[in-house]
Design a protein around this motif. Structure first.
Motif, PDB file in Angstrom:
ATOM      1  N   VAL A  95       0.841  -1.202   0.000  1.00 15.64           N
ATOM      2  CA  VAL A  95       0.000   0.000   0.000  1.00 15.64           C
ATOM      3  C   VAL A  95       0.872   1.246   0.000  1.00 15.64           C
ATOM      4  CG1 VAL A  95      -1.610   1.384   1.363  1.00 15.64           C
ATOM      5  CG2 VAL A  95      -2.033  -1.064   1.050  1.00 15.64           C
ATOM      6  N   ASN A  96       1.890   1.250   0.848  1.00 14.77           N
ATOM      7  CA  ASN A  96       2.778   2.405   0.900  1.00 14.77           C
ATOM      8  C   ASN A  96       3.538   2.598  -0.410  1.00 14.77           C
ATOM      9  OD1 ASN A  96       3.173   3.931   3.730  1.00 14.77           O
ATOM     10  ND2 ASN A  96       2.480   1.840   4.098  1.00 14.77           N
ATOM     11  N   VAL A  97       4.009   1.504  -1.009  1.00 12.26           N
ATOM     12  CA  VAL A  97       4.709   1.599  -2.292  1.00 12.26           C
ATOM     13  C   VAL A  97       3.760   2.067  -3.385  1.00 12.26           C
ATOM     14  CG1 VAL A  97       5.797   0.229  -4.115  1.00 12.26           C
ATOM     15  CG2 VAL A  97       6.537  -0.036  -1.749  1.00 12.26           C
ATOM     16  N   ALA A  98       2.533   1.565  -3.386  1.00 13.36           N
ATOM     17  CA  ALA A  98       1.555   1.964  -4.401  1.00 13.36           C
ATOM     18  C   ALA A  98       1.306   3.464  -4.380  1.00 13.36           C
ATOM     19  CB  ALA A  98       0.248   1.212  -4.176  1.00 13.36           C
ATOM     20  N   LEU A  99       1.460   4.069  -3.205  1.00 15.23           N
ATOM     21  CA  LEU A  99       1.213   5.502  -3.068  1.00 15.23           C
ATOM     22  C   LEU A  99       2.507   6.309  -3.023  1.00 15.23           C
ATOM     23  CD1 LEU A  99      -1.784   5.432  -0.561  1.00 15.23           C
ATOM     24  CD2 LEU A  99      -1.804   5.459  -3.051  1.00 15.23           C
ATOM     25  N   GLY A 100       3.587   5.710  -3.517  1.00 18.79           N
ATOM     26  CA  GLY A 100       4.833   6.454  -3.672  1.00 18.79           C
ATOM     27  C   GLY A 100       5.825   6.329  -2.539  1.00 18.79           C
ATOM     28  N   GLY A 101       5.574   5.445  -1.577  1.00 19.02           N
ATOM     29  CA  GLY A 101       6.489   5.258  -0.460  1.00 19.02           C
ATOM     30  C   GLY A 101       7.628   4.319  -0.802  1.00 19.02           C
ATOM     31  N   GLY A 102       8.461   4.021   0.192  1.00 11.55           N
ATOM     32  CA  GLY A 102       9.632   3.181  -0.029  1.00 11.55           C
ATOM     33  C   GLY A 102       9.697   2.003   0.915  1.00 11.55           C
ATOM     34  N   VAL A 103      10.335   0.927   0.451  1.00 10.76           N
ATOM     35  CA  VAL A 103      10.528  -0.295   1.241  1.00 10.76           C
ATOM     36  C   VAL A 103      11.945  -0.782   1.023  1.00 10.76           C
ATOM     37  CG1 VAL A 103       9.917  -2.734   1.454  1.00 10.76           C
ATOM     38  CG2 VAL A 103       8.117  -1.038   1.218  1.00 10.76           C
ATOM     39  N   ARG A 104      12.567  -1.282   2.070  1.00  8.09           N
ATOM     40  CA  ARG A 104      13.899  -1.870   1.934  1.00  8.09           C
ATOM     41  C   ARG A 104      13.936  -3.205   2.653  1.00  8.09           C
ATOM     42  NH1 ARG A 104      16.515  -1.750   6.712  1.00  8.09           N
ATOM     43  NH2 ARG A 104      16.085  -0.089   8.215  1.00  8.09           N
ATOM     44  N   ASP A 136      11.438  -7.168   5.450  1.00  9.90           N
ATOM     45  CA  ASP A 136      11.337  -5.867   4.790  1.00  9.90           C
ATOM     46  C   ASP A 136      10.670  -4.845   5.699  1.00  9.90           C
ATOM     47  OD1 ASP A 136      12.427  -7.163   2.655  1.00  9.90           O
ATOM     48  OD2 ASP A 136      10.545  -7.347   1.545  1.00  9.90           O
ATOM     49  N   ARG A 137      11.000  -3.575   5.452  1.00  7.51           N
ATOM     50  CA  ARG A 137      10.452  -2.484   6.251  1.00  7.51           C
ATOM     51  C   ARG A 137      10.093  -1.307   5.364  1.00  7.51           C
ATOM     52  NH1 ARG A 137      13.526  -5.722   8.871  1.00  7.51           N
ATOM     53  NH2 ARG A 137      13.801  -5.803  11.119  1.00  7.51           N
ATOM     54  N   VAL A 138       9.040  -0.603   5.715  1.00  6.41           N
ATOM     55  CA  VAL A 138       8.699   0.640   5.027  1.00  6.41           C
ATOM     56  C   VAL A 138       9.642   1.733   5.510  1.00  6.41           C
ATOM     57  CG1 VAL A 138       6.943   2.430   4.725  1.00  6.41           C
ATOM     58  CG2 VAL A 138       6.282   0.011   4.690  1.00  6.41           C
ATOM     59  N   THR A 139      10.315   2.386   4.583  1.00  7.80           N
ATOM     60  CA  THR A 139      11.250   3.452   4.936  1.00  7.80           C
ATOM     61  C   THR A 139      10.643   4.833   4.776  1.00  7.80           C
ATOM     62  OG1 THR A 139      12.109   3.417   2.667  1.00  7.80           O
ATOM     63  CG2 THR A 139      13.253   2.062   4.310  1.00  7.80           C
ATOM     64  N   GLU A 140       9.617   4.926   3.949  1.00  6.91           N
ATOM     65  CA  GLU A 140       8.959   6.212   3.710  1.00  6.91           C
ATOM     66  C   GLU A 140       7.487   5.969   3.441  1.00  6.91           C
ATOM     67  OE1 GLU A 140       9.205  10.062   0.660  1.00  6.91           O
ATOM     68  OE2 GLU A 140      10.603   8.372   0.463  1.00  6.91           O
ATOM     69  N   SER A 141       6.624   6.661   4.158  1.00  8.96           N
ATOM     70  CA  SER A 141       5.182   6.495   3.972  1.00  8.96           C
ATOM     71  C   SER A 141       4.751   7.001   2.601  1.00  8.96           C
ATOM     72  CB  SER A 141       4.412   7.244   5.059  1.00  8.96           C
ATOM     73  OG  SER A 141       4.755   6.779   6.345  1.00  8.96           O
ATOM     74  N   GLY A 142       3.733   6.374   2.043  1.00 12.01           N
ATOM     75  CA  GLY A 142       3.192   6.799   0.767  1.00 12.01           C
ATOM     76  C   GLY A 142       2.453   8.128   0.878  1.00 12.01           C
ATOM     77  N   ASP A 143       2.169   8.728  -0.261  1.00 15.54           N
ATOM     78  CA  ASP A 143       1.464  10.009  -0.295  1.00 15.54           C
ATOM     79  C   ASP A 143       0.093   9.879   0.363  1.00 15.54           C
ATOM     80  OD1 ASP A 143       3.598  11.062  -1.684  1.00 15.54           O
ATOM     81  OD2 ASP A 143       2.659  10.825  -3.655  1.00 15.54           O
ATOM     82  N   GLY A 144      -0.217  10.790   1.249  1.00 16.82           N
ATOM     83  CA  GLY A 144      -1.494  10.787   1.946  1.00 16.82           C
ATOM     84  C   GLY A 144      -1.523   9.920   3.181  1.00 16.82           C
ATOM     85  N   LEU A 145      -0.463   9.135   3.396  1.00 18.48           N
ATOM     86  CA  LEU A 145      -0.418   8.239   4.552  1.00 18.48           C
ATOM     87  C   LEU A 145       0.423   8.856   5.666  1.00 18.48           C
ATOM     88  CD1 LEU A 145       0.197   4.877   2.664  1.00 18.48           C
ATOM     89  CD2 LEU A 145      -1.923   5.552   3.807  1.00 18.48           C
ATOM     90  N   GLU A 146      -0.034   8.708   6.884  1.00 15.10           N
ATOM     91  CA  GLU A 146       0.722   9.181   8.032  1.00 15.10           C
ATOM     92  C   GLU A 146       0.998   8.018   8.973  1.00 15.10           C
ATOM     93  OE1 GLU A 146      -1.558  12.184   9.909  1.00 15.10           O
ATOM     94  OE2 GLU A 146      -3.222  10.863  10.453  1.00 15.10           O
ATOM     95  N   ARG A 147       2.110   8.085   9.664  1.00 23.35           N
ATOM     96  CA  ARG A 147       2.506   7.015  10.571  1.00 23.35           C
ATOM     97  C   ARG A 147       1.598   6.974  11.789  1.00 23.35           C
ATOM     98  NH1 ARG A 147       8.301   7.663  13.057  1.00 23.35           N
ATOM     99  NH2 ARG A 147       7.124   9.174  14.295  1.00 23.35           N
ATOM    100  N   ILE A 148       1.124   5.769  12.131  1.00 25.04           N
ATOM    101  CA  ILE A 148       0.282   5.612  13.311  1.00 25.04           C
ATOM    102  C   ILE A 148       0.848   4.569  14.277  1.00 25.04           C
ATOM    103  CG2 ILE A 148      -1.846   6.356  12.175  1.00 25.04           C
ATOM    104  CD1 ILE A 148      -2.591   3.355  11.921  1.00 25.04           C
ATOM    105  N   ALA A 149       1.966   3.958  13.900  1.00 28.30           N
ATOM    106  CA  ALA A 149       2.610   2.982  14.786  1.00 28.30           C
ATOM    107  C   ALA A 149       4.096   2.948  14.479  1.00 28.30           C
ATOM    108  CB  ALA A 149       2.007   1.595  14.609  1.00 28.30           C
ATOM    109  N   SER A 150       4.881   2.679  15.498  1.00 30.75           N
ATOM    110  CA  SER A 150       6.325   2.556  15.318  1.00 30.75           C
ATOM    111  C   SER A 150       6.843   1.500  16.278  1.00 30.75           C
ATOM    112  CB  SER A 150       7.029   3.899  15.558  1.00 30.75           C
ATOM    113  OG  SER A 150       6.813   4.339  16.894  1.00 30.75           O
ATOM    114  N   ALA A 151       8.013   0.958  15.956  1.00 32.53           N
ATOM    115  CA  ALA A 151       8.674  -0.026  16.805  1.00 32.53           C
ATOM    116  C   ALA A 151      10.169   0.247  16.745  1.00 32.53           C
ATOM    117  CB  ALA A 151       8.367  -1.450  16.343  1.00 32.53           C
TER     118      ALA A 151
END
Length: 214
Positions: A95-104, A136-151
């Protein structure tokens, strides 16, 4: 509303690792399952809610798994049309990648971990100790998405869309002690926690409530 309006998109490519998809599908009795890697598809116009499962595939493995590009286009349509959508693990990442975010890619995390969860309806009744099973981890949220959890090991551990009914979590709310045998192959660790501290499955009921498909 009929439970048949809920679609669970199965993303697992390893026949020996489908336990998490099975567990997630069981959380939505009567929902239609769609095996995306196997070529199954559905019309988003027929969906009142969609849940995207985890996978041992990587979002970046598009050459190896061409269906990933198709699912990315599906997600963009779901978001554009405002279909309530929940992404779990791989679902969170795609979902994050679909909206322009990043994963590594990173080292495998397999065990109970403590997360910082935002004060929002999706996490009502969800305690901070949650099951994590991912490399894998999301490194950057996609457009319109905001972080709601972290670890500690994954800063973007969950996201929510600011305008659309779309939520994602990196952890696996469907995993419980019942999957202990299947988890051992991944080097599962309890990390000093116990299953008695885990209430992550409440997230599914919260999603149903937010999606209007209770």
């Amino acid at each position: 509303m009929s439970p048949q309006s809920v679609y669970v998109v199965l993303n697992e490519v390893d026949d020996d690792a489908t336990f998490h998809c099975d567990a997630l599908a069981e959380e939505f009795p009567g929902a239609r399952t769609v095996d995306f890697p196997a070529g199954e598809r559905f019309d988003p116009d027929d969906a009142d809610a969609v849940v995207l499962t985890g996978s041992t595939a990587g979002v970046y493995e598009r050459d190896q798994h061409p269906w990933i590009d198709e699912e990315i286009e599906l997600i963009r349509r779901l978001v554009a049309e405002g279909v309530p959508t929940l992404g779990v693990c791989f679902g969170h990442q795609i979902v994050n990648v679909a909206l322009g975010g990043g994963v590594r890619s990173g080292t495998m995390t397999a065990g109970l971990v403590e997360a910082e969860l935002a004060d929002q309806p999706l996490f009502e009744g969800v305690d901070p100790v949650v099951p994590a099973l991912h490399g894998d981890r999301v490194t950057e949220s996609g457009d319109g998405l905001e972080r709601i959890a972290s670890a500690e090991h994954a800063e973007v551990f969950g996201t929510a869309h600011r305008e659309r009914p779309v939520w994602t979590v990196q952890f696996h709310p469907e995993i419980s002690a019942e999957q202990t045998e299947s988890l051992r192959r991944f080097g599962w660790e309890m990390n000093g926690f116990s299953w008695a501290e885990v209430t992550a499955d409440r997230l599914f009921r919260n999603f149903e409530s937010r999606a209007g498909v209770e």
